[in-house]
Design a protein around this motif. Structure first.
Motif, PDB file in Angstrom:
ATOM      1  N   THR A  75       0.829  -1.205   0.000  1.00  0.00           N
ATOM      2  CA  THR A  75       0.000   0.000   0.000  1.00  0.00           C
ATOM      3  C   THR A  75       0.865   1.257   0.000  1.00  0.00           C
ATOM      4  O   THR A  75       2.054   1.209   0.324  1.00  0.00           O
ATOM      5  CB  THR A  75      -0.902   0.037   1.245  1.00  0.00           C
ATOM      6  N   ASP A  76       0.254   2.366  -0.353  1.00  0.00           N
ATOM      7  CA  ASP A  76       0.958   3.649  -0.288  1.00  0.00           C
ATOM      8  C   ASP A  76       1.420   3.939   1.138  1.00  0.00           C
ATOM      9  O   ASP A  76       2.506   4.481   1.341  1.00  0.00           O
ATOM     10  CB  ASP A  76       0.067   4.787  -0.797  1.00  0.00           C
ATOM     11  N   GLU A  77       0.610   3.562   2.114  1.00  0.00           N
ATOM     12  CA  GLU A  77       0.980   3.771   3.520  1.00  0.00           C
ATOM     13  C   GLU A  77       2.215   2.947   3.895  1.00  0.00           C
ATOM     14  O   GLU A  77       3.121   3.448   4.549  1.00  0.00           O
ATOM     15  CB  GLU A  77      -0.190   3.412   4.431  1.00  0.00           C
ATOM     16  N   GLU A  78       2.258   1.688   3.456  1.00  0.00           N
ATOM     17  CA  GLU A  78       3.427   0.854   3.727  1.00  0.00           C
ATOM     18  C   GLU A  78       4.675   1.436   3.067  1.00  0.00           C
ATOM     19  O   GLU A  78       5.750   1.439   3.666  1.00  0.00           O
ATOM     20  CB  GLU A  78       3.206  -0.584   3.232  1.00  0.00           C
ATOM     21  N   ASP A  81       5.733   4.479   5.160  1.00  0.00           N
ATOM     22  CA  ASP A  81       6.201   4.167   6.520  1.00  0.00           C
ATOM     23  C   ASP A  81       7.485   3.347   6.560  1.00  0.00           C
ATOM     24  O   ASP A  81       8.200   3.353   7.555  1.00  0.00           O
ATOM     25  CB  ASP A  81       5.116   3.417   7.301  1.00  0.00           C
TER      26      ASP A  81
END
Length: 163
Positions: A75-78, A81
């Motif tokens: 994901t974009d979040e992964e 982060d």
């Protein structure tokens, strides 16, 4: 906390094997409270599936487990982060770089770049794709992952103690 994501194609073979081994070695090195390890794929073709039974067999033979694994596309979040994105192949590396801004490009590394015996660049550092093969292909991928892990743990020990 150092956040690492191991990345392969569908997140059912190579990246889960790398995740399970790296988690165990991080714990053995006493870094589990400072390093988080997960895995993902560059594709969503295997979304929701567990670890491939052949990869699970390799993990079981080596005394490792990966409970409650559900394959997913990174994901974009992964991506945002993660401190380190460990690509299993040069193709995975390039796909990750396409999704990142240039300032974050340095957090993408090939898994085998941590193996002192592995030489070359790009595809020379690919972890073999076992998907279309038999148990010997999974053993080859496992050995390549295993050979890179001590160098990666040493790199993490340096990084964690200097933060």
């Amino acid at each position: 906390m150092v956040d690492i994501v191991t990345v392969c194609t569908g997140n059912i073979c190579r990246s889960p094997m790398a995740e399970a081994l790296l988690r165990a070695e991080v714990e053995r090195a006493g870094l589990a409270d400072r390093v988080r390890v997960s895995s993902a794929g560059v594709s969503d073709e295997e979304h929701g599936r567990p670890v491939d039974p052949r990869a699970q067999s390799v993990l079981t033979r080596n005394g490792l487990e990966l409970p409650e694994h559900s394959a997913h596309r990174i994901t974009d979040e992964e991506l945002a982060d993660a401190d380190l994105l460990l690509a299993m192949t040069d193709s995975h590396r390039r796909q990750l770089l396409q999704r990142l801004n240039s300032a974050d490009a340095g957090k993408v590394r090939m898994m085998r770049s941590f193996d002192p015996e592995a030489t070359g660049t790009g595809e020379d550092l690919d972890i073999a794709d076992p998907w279309y093969g038999g148990s010997e292909d999974f053993a080859t991928a496992w050995e390549q992952i295993r050979a890179a892990t001590p160098g990666l743990v040493a790199w993490l020990q340096e990084r964690v103690t200097t933060r």
